[in-house]
Write a protein that holds these residues in place. Structure first.
Motif, mmCIF file in Angstrom:
data_model
loop_
_atom_site.group_PDB
_atom_site.id
_atom_site.type_symbol
_atom_site.label_atom_id
_atom_site.label_comp_id
_atom_site.label_asym_id
_atom_site.label_seq_id
_atom_site.Cartn_x
_atom_site.Cartn_y
_atom_site.Cartn_z
ATOM 1 N N LYS A 1 1.371 -8.652 -1.807
ATOM 2 C CA LYS A 1 0.221 -8.328 -0.971
ATOM 3 C C LYS A 1 -0.899 -9.334 -1.159
ATOM 4 O O LYS A 1 -1.587 -9.704 -0.207
ATOM 5 C CB LYS A 1 -0.281 -6.924 -1.308
ATOM 6 C CG LYS A 1 0.529 -5.822 -0.688
ATOM 7 C CD LYS A 1 0.253 -5.698 0.797
ATOM 8 C CE LYS A 1 1.086 -4.572 1.413
ATOM 9 N NZ LYS A 1 0.802 -4.410 2.852
ATOM 10 N N GLU B 1 -0.413 -12.173 1.063
ATOM 11 C CA GLU B 1 -0.779 -11.873 2.444
ATOM 12 C C GLU B 1 -2.289 -11.842 2.623
ATOM 13 O O GLU B 1 -2.816 -12.344 3.616
ATOM 14 C CB GLU B 1 -0.183 -10.520 2.857
ATOM 15 C CG GLU B 1 1.326 -10.524 3.022
ATOM 16 C CD GLU B 1 1.832 -9.182 3.550
ATOM 17 O OE1 GLU B 1 1.004 -8.361 3.983
ATOM 18 O OE2 GLU B 1 3.052 -8.958 3.514
ATOM 19 N N VAL C 1 2.284 -10.971 10.815
ATOM 20 C CA VAL C 1 3.009 -11.177 9.568
ATOM 21 C C VAL C 1 4.459 -10.720 9.664
ATOM 22 O O VAL C 1 5.335 -11.291 9.048
ATOM 23 C CB VAL C 1 2.289 -10.445 8.419
ATOM 24 C CG1 VAL C 1 3.041 -10.632 7.115
ATOM 25 C CG2 VAL C 1 0.867 -10.947 8.283
ATOM 26 N N ARG D 1 10.523 -7.604 7.074
ATOM 27 C CA ARG D 1 9.760 -8.658 6.429
ATOM 28 C C ARG D 1 10.628 -9.901 6.341
ATOM 29 O O ARG D 1 11.629 -9.935 5.651
ATOM 30 C CB ARG D 1 9.305 -8.193 5.043
ATOM 31 C CG ARG D 1 8.485 -9.241 4.337
ATOM 32 C CD ARG D 1 7.844 -8.671 3.106
ATOM 33 N NE ARG D 1 7.070 -7.472 3.422
ATOM 34 C CZ ARG D 1 6.158 -6.976 2.614
ATOM 35 N NH1 ARG D 1 5.884 -7.566 1.502
ATOM 36 N NH2 ARG D 1 5.519 -5.876 2.939
#
Lengths: 274, 274
Positions: free
Chosen positions: A146, A149, B153, B264
């Motif tokens: 995370k 990101e 993302v 992902r």
DNA sequence: TCAAAAGTGTTTTAAGTACACCCATGG
DNA sequence: CCATGGGTGTACTTAAAACACTTTTGA
């Protein structure tokens, strides 16, 4: 305040709610995590993320900030929620749902260690973590992802450095977080064509900056086992040419009370999309 | 199952934990949200996000999926947690902390409406929302922002379309989410040089695809007030040239049980960074 | 046959990448 | 005076942005 069968009754069962914070720090080369040694059962003596139970008079964000201050003396840092961990058997004491936060602290915050609940606290290299209590290893691993990101979307890498930093400091943050190496010159050029930072007068600040760094480094308690002490301060190395220093330009002088909220900036685009 | 003063006792007070899901749907032009009309106090008769209390034998993700199925019949959709809402007074019944999820549903899921708890459910244009219960307007506004970040993302825009879609379908999703307009040709070229999708035989599927769309459209209950019925189906417009159709290439045929987890993908990089 | 949708180009412009050189300074 | 870190510039490569033409097909 004697307990006389006092308590709280609900028609339906309720899990407890806690916060756990993954506190990231940057030592100039590697990302570190601040852990505390548990002083009570379960997992007494093991290392764990700082955190604790939410009170009824606070929000979840306030809880995370409070627990951070209580257990590690870390205050006024960047905090961002990044996940919920609610596996049924994750806590042997019963049903506990935890809200996980990422915290970014500056090197000068490295001195703040040890609070009330925790026996002690220490920094650990992310690649040399000790055995951890609960599912905290899972939480840390998710946090690493995370963090990557977040750095792409929000200009918060600065929060792992001092208010005043060099370009190379910043580059090394990105290299540590993303696990890659960036060309020194290209990084500089890309950063310079962004208007989010401003240069500060070197002669005016360099001595103050270095002295503070050293103070921070010396005051570290030499915790044992896997202790990550403050390494050489970034720009006070035996290098030759002194670096230009920069600071984050504060574009909104209005909401000064909580500039944490202004970290979301659409103008950065892919600047940080390294 | 008569209640005979049965209940649950805790030493310290505990908030209740709920989930609330912002269900996004795409009608070919605009983003819509699926809301339910509350059938019980508080806020009885007002529109609200579907959600409910977490049970002790489920994780928070399972809770969100269960409530979605119960209240709106929506199943097997993309679900991602995006925030916690824990203001102390956000629920008049007492201290309730809610975990907010974003759900992405396909047009064929538009028919699934109305469950047990909710009096009824209906789609609403994001820009014409009715008065909402609790702090659900806040939650929706945060969800809009988060959805934009997520689409940058993770390759999940497809989850707002049918399994088989045209390039223009996909472009309109991005335009709706990001509030901008993209050059039709540049978008196509950029998408084609990505290996994440594959073309499907048009003649083999086009009729099936269109008929299913119409069926979905007709079976919509014409809910009143602000009803967002199924508009014209994307590629079954009175256009002239039939579109090439694509589907998401499933790269991991191993973990087929939950391909949600494979969303992902690091290879997409800035492909979706529009 | 015409209007609107869809597919495929090309040129221009900006950004990313990989380089090499000079300067400043402490040992 | 040299080793090291730090600042700056240039050529090459790649991707983005802007733009025009042709094909298809229902009305």
């Amino acid at each position: 305040m004697e307990i006389e069968k006092k308590g709280y009754w609900y028609e339906y069962p309720r899990p407890a709610i806690t916060t756990d914070s993954v506190i990231f720090g940057f030592d100039g080369t590697l990302l570190n995590v601040l852990l505390i040694e548990r002083g009570a059962e379960p997992f007494k003596g093991m290392w764990a993320l700082p955190g604790g139970f939410m009170r009824m008079d606070e929000s979840i964000e306030e809880c995370a900030a409070r627990e951070l201050a209580e257990e590690t003396n870390v205050k006024d840092v960047y905090l961002e929620e990044f996940g919920i961990f609610s596996k049924i058997d994750r806590d042997p004491r019963g049903r506990v749902v935890t809200v996980a936060f990422i915290a970014l602290v500056r090197p000068s915050d490295y001195q703040v260690i040890g609070g009330d609940d925790a026996a002690r606290a220490a920094w650990f290299d992310l690649n040399m973590l000790p055995p951890l209590a609960f599912d905290h290893l899972d939480i840390i691993n998710v946090a690493r992802e995370k963090l990557r990101e977040i750095l792409k979307v929000r200009p918060v890498a600065f929060r792992l450095l001092e208010e005043v930093f060099s370009v190379d400091d910043l580059r090394k943050v990105f290299e540590a977080v993303n696990g890659t190496v960036y060309d020194r010159r290209n990084f500089q050029r890309k950063l310079m064509q962004w208007n989010g930072i401003e240069e500060v007068n070197i002669r005016h600040l360099s001595e103050e900056r270095d002295s503070r760094s050293f103070l921070c480094c010396d005051s570290l308690p030499d915790s044992s086992e896997h202790p990550i002490c403050q390494p050489e301060r970034n720009s006070s190395r035996p290098g030759r040419k002194i670096s230009k220093l920069f600071r984050l330009r504060r574009n909104n002088p209005t909401d000064n009370q909580k500039d944490i909220a202004s970290d979301r900036d659409s103008s950065i685009k892919d600047l940080f999309n390294y």
